[in-house]
Write an enzyme that holds these catalytic residues in place. Structure first.
Site, short mmCIF file in Angstrom:
data_model
loop_
_atom_site.label_atom_id
_atom_site.label_comp_id
_atom_site.label_asym_id
_atom_site.label_seq_id
_atom_site.Cartn_x
_atom_site.Cartn_y
_atom_site.Cartn_z
N ASP A 340 -4.24 4.72 -3.09
CA ASP A 340 -3.56 5.01 -4.34
C ASP A 340 -3.45 6.52 -4.57
O ASP A 340 -4.41 7.26 -4.32
CB ASP A 340 -4.35 4.36 -5.48
CG ASP A 340 -3.71 4.52 -6.83
OD1 ASP A 340 -2.58 4.06 -7.01
OD2 ASP A 340 -4.35 5.13 -7.72
N GLU A 377 0.29 5.84 -0.91
CA GLU A 377 1.22 5.68 -2.01
C GLU A 377 1.78 7.05 -2.40
O GLU A 377 1.03 7.94 -2.80
CB GLU A 377 0.55 5.06 -3.23
CG GLU A 377 1.54 4.85 -4.38
CD GLU A 377 0.95 4.96 -5.77
OE1 GLU A 377 1.60 4.52 -6.73
OE2 GLU A 377 -0.17 5.51 -5.90
#
Length: 614
Positions: A340, A377
């Site tokens: 993330d 990401e």
């Protein structure tokens, strides 16, 4: 002079490695009056031109070949082609053909040291937001008012499966519907019937919110989703089915309720928020001796971790039982990580030395499992992370989702108007591809939408034609496809949290899309050309384009038409094809071709996928 046809693919038909050399092949229109063809590369950062020799031909193409050494000063070897003719020169790079030497960003790239795992491009991924997918064990579900988020200010609430998500009162993170990992396991037969081969699970570690990007224990499955023992069983079940699973890694920040921070005092130890004397105080960033701290993007519930602290480094990636390694080892043996906001992580309050940490994360994962998938990401361009030594692939927003949205919905990612047509769309795709090595292009995770974006069907206001066009591109374009749960039954939803509605299981039998996705997935899984084949642009106009994916002797042709019905003549000789026939992948319609050309009718607002007759 018209631009000639020049082509250099990046599959092993065109690029082969033996020891420390690359053998490169180039296809040239045989009618083009070339006088000399050269490969340009840069050993020691200095130009070297290597003359190519003709090694074969078809009816319309000549094939040229040369060998160059791999760079010894760096992992990535850059090269491109210089074609001389009596009145000038043409250059071919990974993006296009030009009359002058292009900038280095667009040179072909081969990383000799770092390659993504080959299993990735063979997969069809399925992203699951656990709380909204399926409830397999109601006994472990969150109870109304069980605890509170936002420093104790917002009690959690339980909602009936399928009830509307709150989009106005700021309750998006505190609403629970009861989905869990037992529900995921109960639906594995369904997923395999659809054709799914790999799962990407949004965060499943112990956390207060329903999205769980506020982790409070990296080593424990959230008890409202399951247990460590059950997750080990789920992983074993998946692997017995020859399926893969990757998890969401949220290492930029933790929850305020992590024992290290301990804002509400849920844990016995003295947390960083509670005292300047806490051993965890420097795990985060505080303003002096007070309680003001840095939250991710200013969000108070997500305090940012300090990677300058040795214990943070040890816990996340350095120690033998570091989080990255722990879940890659038995009894779980997950197959990879989706990191993330990995581009934001670093030292201090910003992303200082970010590349160092991304490389370290990669090394930690590959140390345990060299075939693990390292996925990043990045909401925007990720070129610098995708040269091979950091990430295998990225969530391909910049190189797929953003341009597709711009073309078909006329909106950019910020919902601002954008007016592009097919040529600009193709240029965007080609630019994004050209900047990274081919192996990393194949490992890009392509999605129409995700938990962070409005659902694509919502963006096109339920327009079935546009939705099917977008979906066809998802499964035929370069990269690895990933469906966000519910897409296969037409689930809609706008901004977060509306894009996280409950899976409507009652629609599976009646959805106009389920069989459509089954067919596309089956095609993708059966076609080596779609999994790893070269990309040829055969035709383009303002509202229509046709491309081919080809690997060895297998070819798939994809036509996309956003306008009125059109008939196009395709130069299949560019694929080395002379005579034969293609047929539609899911209906009895065929097209013959002679002398390397084939006429194809593409209906209005439609996608056409053709495969060769065997």
């Amino acid at each position: 002079m018209n631009i000639p046809f020049l082509f250099h693919g990046q599959t092993d038909h065109w690029v082969t490695r033996k020891d420390n050399q690359l053998t490169l092949t180039l296809a040239v229109d045989s009618t083009f009056p070339s006088t000399k063809i050269l490969v340009r590369h840069e050993p020691d950062n200095e130009e070297v031109l290597v003359e190519m020799r003709k090694v074969g031909k078809t009816d319309r193409l000549d094939y040229w070949q040369a060998r160059i050494p791999l760079n010894q000063d760096r992992p990535v070897t850059h090269y491109l082609f210089k074609v001389l003719y009596p009145k000038g020169q043409w250059w071919l790079d990974a993006r296009s053909i030009s009359a002058r030497m292009p900038g280095r960003d667009y040179h072909f790239k081969y990383n000799a040291q770092h390659q993504p795992p080959e299993w990735v491009y063979k997969q069809v991924f399925y992203q699951i937001f656990p709380d909204r997918f399926a409830n397999g064990d109601p006994d472990i579900s969150v109870k109304n008012g069980e605890y509170a988020l936002n420093g104790g200010k917002k009690p959690v609430t339980v909602k009936t499966w399928g009830a509307p998500v709150d989009t106005h009162q700021g309750n998006g993170a505190s609403e629970f519907y009861g989905g869990d990992l037992y529900g995921v396991e109960a639906k594995l037969d369904y997923l395999q019937t659809l054709g799914i081969t790999a799962l990407y699970l949004n965060p499943i570690f112990h956390a207060p919110s329903n999205h769980k990007y506020d982790c409070m224990d990296y080593y424990t499955i959230d008890p409202h989703l399951g247990s460590n023992e059950h997750f080990a069983q789920l992983c074993q079940n998946l692997h017995q089915r020859d399926m893969k699973v990757i998890l969401d890694a949220v290492f930029n920040h933790t929850s305020t309720e992590h024992p290290w921070f301990n804002l509400q005092g849920w844990h016995p130890q003295c947390g960083a928020y509670q005292s300047v004397d806490s051993p965890y105080r420097d795990y985060y960033f505080f303003n002096g001796d007070g309680q003001e701290y840095i939250g991710w993007k200013g969000i108070a519930s997500l305090p940012v971790l300090n990677f300058q602290h040795p214990e943070v480094k040890a816990t996340i990636y350095q120690a033998e039982d570091a989080v990255i390694k722990y879940w890659l080892k038995p009894p779980y043996q997950i197959d990879g990580w989706r990191f993330d906001v990995i581009h934001m992580l670093g030292e201090g309050e910003g992303a200082k030395n970010n590349a160092h940490y991304v490389k370290a994360f990669r090394e930690a994962a590959k140390q345990v499992n060299p075939e693990s998938y390292v996925l990043g990401e990045h909401f925007f361009e990720a070129t610098q992370w995708l040269q091979g030594d950091q990430e295998d692939g990225a969530m391909n927003y910049y190189g797929f989702a953003h341009p597709l949205r711009a073309l078909l919905t006329k909106l950019d990612i910020a919902f601002d108007p954008i007016d592009i047509h097919v040529p600009q769309f193709l240029d965007w795709l080609m630019e994004a591809r050209a900047k990274i090595p081919w192996a990393n292009q194949l490992a890009q995770l392509n999605q129409l939408d995700s938990h962070d974006t409005a659902r694509f069907l919502e963006l096109v206001s339920g327009d079935q034609a546009l939705f099917k066009i977008a979906s066809t591109l998802l499964f035929t374009y370069v990269g690895t496809p990933c469906l966000y749960y519910g897409t296969e039954v037409g689930l809609r939803g706008s901004h977060d949290p509306d894009n996280r509605r409950c899976m409507p299981w009652e629609r599976v039998e009646t959805s106009p899309y389920f069989a459509f996705f089954q067919q596309l997935i089956a095609l993708r899984k059966e076609s080596t050309a779609l999994q790893k084949g070269d990309f040829y642009l055969l035709y383009q106009a303002s509202d229509c384009f046709v491309f081919a994916r080809q690997y060895a002797k297998q070819a798939v042709i994809v036509g996309i038409n956003l306008g009125e019905q059109c008939e196009v003549t395709l130069p299949l000789w560019q694929l080395g094809l002379s005579q034969g026939a293609f047929h539609h992948y899911n209906r009895p319609q065929s097209y013959e071709y002679q002398q390397g050309e084939m006429k194809v009718n593409i209906p209005a607002r439609h996608s056409t996928v053709l495969i060769e007759h065997e």
